[in-house]
Design a protein around this motif. Structure first.
Motif, short mmCIF file in Angstrom:
data_model
loop_
_atom_site.label_atom_id
_atom_site.label_comp_id
_atom_site.label_asym_id
_atom_site.label_seq_id
_atom_site.Cartn_x
_atom_site.Cartn_y
_atom_site.Cartn_z
N ILE A 212 -8.00 39.12 5.91
CA ILE A 212 -8.04 39.26 4.45
C ILE A 212 -9.46 39.65 4.03
N GLU A 213 -9.52 40.68 3.24
CA GLU A 213 -10.82 41.16 2.76
C GLU A 213 -10.70 41.43 1.26
N LYS A 214 -11.52 40.78 0.47
CA LYS A 214 -11.52 40.90 -0.99
C LYS A 214 -10.10 40.76 -1.57
N GLY A 215 -9.38 39.80 -1.09
CA GLY A 215 -8.05 39.51 -1.64
C GLY A 215 -6.94 40.42 -1.18
N GLU A 216 -7.24 41.34 -0.27
CA GLU A 216 -6.19 42.25 0.21
C GLU A 216 -6.04 42.10 1.73
N LYS A 217 -4.82 42.37 2.20
CA LYS A 217 -4.64 42.36 3.65
C LYS A 217 -5.25 43.65 4.20
N ALA A 218 -6.31 43.48 5.00
CA ALA A 218 -7.01 44.66 5.48
C ALA A 218 -6.56 45.06 6.89
N TRP A 219 -5.97 44.09 7.61
CA TRP A 219 -5.55 44.41 8.98
C TRP A 219 -4.58 43.34 9.47
N GLN A 220 -3.66 43.71 10.36
CA GLN A 220 -2.79 42.73 11.02
C GLN A 220 -2.58 43.17 12.46
N GLY A 221 -2.69 42.23 13.38
CA GLY A 221 -2.50 42.56 14.80
C GLY A 221 -2.62 41.30 15.62
N ASN A 222 -2.95 41.46 16.93
CA ASN A 222 -3.13 40.25 17.75
C ASN A 222 -4.51 40.27 18.41
N LYS A 223 -4.78 39.25 19.22
CA LYS A 223 -6.14 39.07 19.76
C LYS A 223 -6.53 40.20 20.72
N ASP A 224 -5.56 40.89 21.29
CA ASP A 224 -5.88 42.00 22.18
C ASP A 224 -6.19 43.27 21.38
N ASP A 225 -5.43 43.46 20.28
CA ASP A 225 -5.64 44.66 19.44
C ASP A 225 -7.02 44.66 18.79
N ILE A 226 -7.51 43.44 18.55
CA ILE A 226 -8.71 43.31 17.72
C ILE A 226 -9.93 44.05 18.31
N PHE A 227 -9.90 44.24 19.66
CA PHE A 227 -11.03 44.92 20.31
C PHE A 227 -11.01 46.44 20.09
N HIS A 228 -9.89 46.93 19.64
CA HIS A 228 -9.76 48.39 19.52
C HIS A 228 -9.52 48.84 18.09
N VAL A 229 -10.04 48.09 17.17
CA VAL A 229 -9.78 48.40 15.75
C VAL A 229 -10.93 49.18 15.15
N ASP A 230 -10.55 50.14 14.34
CA ASP A 230 -11.58 50.94 13.68
C ASP A 230 -11.64 50.55 12.21
N GLU A 232 -14.15 48.74 9.66
CA GLU A 232 -15.55 48.32 9.59
C GLU A 232 -15.70 46.86 9.14
N ALA A 233 -14.95 46.52 8.09
CA ALA A 233 -15.04 45.15 7.56
C ALA A 233 -14.63 44.14 8.62
N LEU A 234 -13.56 44.43 9.34
CA LEU A 234 -13.07 43.52 10.38
C LEU A 234 -14.10 43.43 11.52
N ASN A 235 -14.61 44.57 11.93
CA ASN A 235 -15.60 44.57 13.01
C ASN A 235 -16.86 43.80 12.63
N ASN A 236 -17.28 43.99 11.38
CA ASN A 236 -18.47 43.26 10.92
C ASN A 236 -18.22 41.76 10.90
N PHE A 237 -16.98 41.40 10.59
CA PHE A 237 -16.64 39.98 10.51
C PHE A 237 -16.47 39.37 11.90
N VAL A 238 -15.66 40.03 12.73
CA VAL A 238 -15.32 39.46 14.04
C VAL A 238 -16.49 39.55 15.02
N PHE A 239 -17.14 40.71 15.01
CA PHE A 239 -18.19 40.91 16.03
C PHE A 239 -19.57 40.80 15.42
#
Lengths: 252, 246
Positions: A212-230, A232-239
């Motif tokens: 969830i980013e700024k009240g919106e669903k920005a991405w959905q997947g699993n723990k394996d997908d997360i390494f290959h996501v493009d 930016e907000a998710l990457n900045n958050f997770v990594f």
């Protein structure tokens, strides 16, 4: 299964949830992740019914929560277990009494059966028998979380909600709690929703992750997908940490 | 505006409180605990205050009415009627609004901020009914006993003026406390105190139940419970006196 469709929630002029839709699958550890103030807690509280949503649907196996009367919501909640951030154990009761409590309120079982069930749940979360008679204030934070899990599963819920289950715990205990949640989810075929910003948990047990980013669903997947996501907000958050950046590079 | 909104919230909360409990046996398990905590544990403070006030009131009355034209029973009569009509109901309830009111507000407030009330709600329990009903019922049930206890000890305290000082004799005091006794005053006092008990416990529970934030906010709720409970006691005192003694 819990399905949320186009849910909207505002607090006066603050539009917190914007058209969020997601499916939380049965028998999986579904995780809601996001930064502070992103709206993940509001999303979880809306799904449980602690916040009344402004629009959309929240379906518990086809039953739409916003359409229910208070008495129906109460009945639905008997199918729900919840693990709170601070455990929320009742101070005036012992560990064993805390787990028996929901059984006494809603189970038709005899006293002996309730006692047996409570003991089973406490042993299932690896709590030693000598702790059963202690007050919540007399046990550690990790043990309190385990008691809270035992209480949450005592009535064999169909849905389990966990709000920041690892907050305030050391990494080793966090891992134990994560594994316990994962175990009970699979063993009892529960629809589990975990609200977390602990990346170790995400990598450990994230079978269905909603970012969830700024009240919106920005991405959905699993723990394996997360390494290959493009994203930016998710990457900045997770990594955000150097360690996770290295893990990502290794995985890629 | 805030007062109207709070009154509405209070009425809605009471509607949730006064329904049949989800599990009767849970109510009857909690009820004796509350009788003990709110009633029996208040006995020491009630006893101490009543004896001392009875003593002081008798002494002050005697010193301020030492006129040969006044009959000997004046002191005993004034002490008795003051205890029966006001002290053992109104003043005692104002004191208990501090002790019991803050206890209830802080207990429920702490449960609110530590998410214990949310946990009850998530389980499908009517948390307002489960937490508040036993407290309100227990305190209303215990209050007449506390009031009678206070009346007895207050009058007993006044008797000690005759024993421990030379300003009056115990004989004069005993004549006074028996003179022109109106049993209705006891009834009036008991009814009044039960209404006050309801106000103290329900108002305190209201402030506790709607606490939010942290420890500081629970402290504020506790203070609000005591202050507003006390104001309501004074207001209802006038109302009940007007209805029952006019």
């Amino acid at each position: 299964m819990i399905e949320v469709k186009n849910i909207e929630k505002s607090f006066e002029s603050n539009h917190v949830l914007k058209n969020v839709s997601a499916v939380f699958e049965t028998g999986k550890t579904n995780m809601i992740i996001g930064g502070s103030g992103s709206g993940k807690t509001v999303l979880m509280k809306s799904i449980i019914g602690l916040h009344r949503i402004d629009g959309g649907r929240i379906e518990y196996d086809g039953r739409n929560l916003p359409d229910m009367k208070m008495s129906e919501i109460r009945m639905l909640r008997r199918e729900v277990g919840m693990l709170f951030q601070g455990s929320a154990l009742f101070d005036s009761l012992t560990v064993l009494e805390n787990v028996i409590y929901p059984l006494e309120m809603f189970s038709p079982s005899t006293k002996e059966e309730m006692l047996e069930r409570a003991r089973f749940c406490l042993k299932h979360v690896n709590l030693e028998e000598k702790a059963f008679g202690l007050a919540p204030s007399e046990i550690s934070g990790g043990m309190q979380k385990r008691v809270a899990i035992a209480r949450a599963i005592a009535l064999q819920p169909k849905y389990l909600f966990c709000d920041e289950p690892n907050s305030g715990l050391d990494p080793k205990t966090s891992l134990v709690i994560d594994q316990l949640i994962h175990e009970v989810t699979h063993e009892f075929e529960i629809t589990t929703i975990i609200n977390s910003h602990d990346m170790n948990s995400v990598m450990e047990i994230g079978e269905n992750i909603i970012f969830i980013e700024k009240g919106e669903k920005a991405w959905q997947g699993n723990k394996d997908d997360i390494f290959h996501v493009d994203n930016e907000a998710l990457n900045n958050f997770v990594f955000a940490s150097e360690l996770f950046k290295k893990v990502k590079r290794t995985n890629q | 505006m805030g007062l109207i909104a709070d009154t509405g919230k209070y009425i809605l909360l009471m509607k949730r409180v006064f329904v049949a409990p989800d599990r009767g046996r849970m109510f009857f398990r909690q009820f004796p605990k509350e009788l003990e905590k709110l009633g029996l544990q208040s006995l020491p403070i009630v006893a101490i205050i009543s004896v001392f006030i009875g003593f002081i009131m008798t002494m002050q009355t005697k010193l301020n009415t030492s006129n040969p034209l006044l009959p000997v029973y004046t002191t005993g009569l004034v002490t008795r009627d003051t205890l029966l009509l006001e002290f053992s109901s109104t003043i005692l309830c104002l004191i208990l609004a501090g002790k019991v009111g803050s206890n209830i507000a802080s207990e429920i407030g702490t449960m609110r901020i530590t998410e214990q009330i949310d946990a009850l709600e998530i389980m499908g329990v009517n948390s307002a009914n489960y937490l508040i009903l036993p407290k309100v019922v227990a305190f209303v049930v215990m209050m007449p006993f506390l009031v009678i206890f206070s009346m007895a000890l207050g009058i007993f305290g006044g008797y000690f003026v005759g024993v421990l000082t030379t300003i009056m004799t115990t004989g004069d005091y005993l004549v006074g406390i028996k003179f022109a006794f109106v049993p209705y005053y006891v009834f009036y006092s008991l009814i009044k105190s039960m209404i006050f008990a309801f106000l103290i416990s329900s108002v305190a529970a209201f402030y506790g139940y709607y606490s939010y934030g942290g420890a500081l906010d629970v402290g504020k709720s506790s203070t609000n419970a005591v202050v507003n409970g006390s104001i309501l006691i004074l207001f209802f005192n006038i109302l009940i006196t007007k209805i029952m003694l006019n």
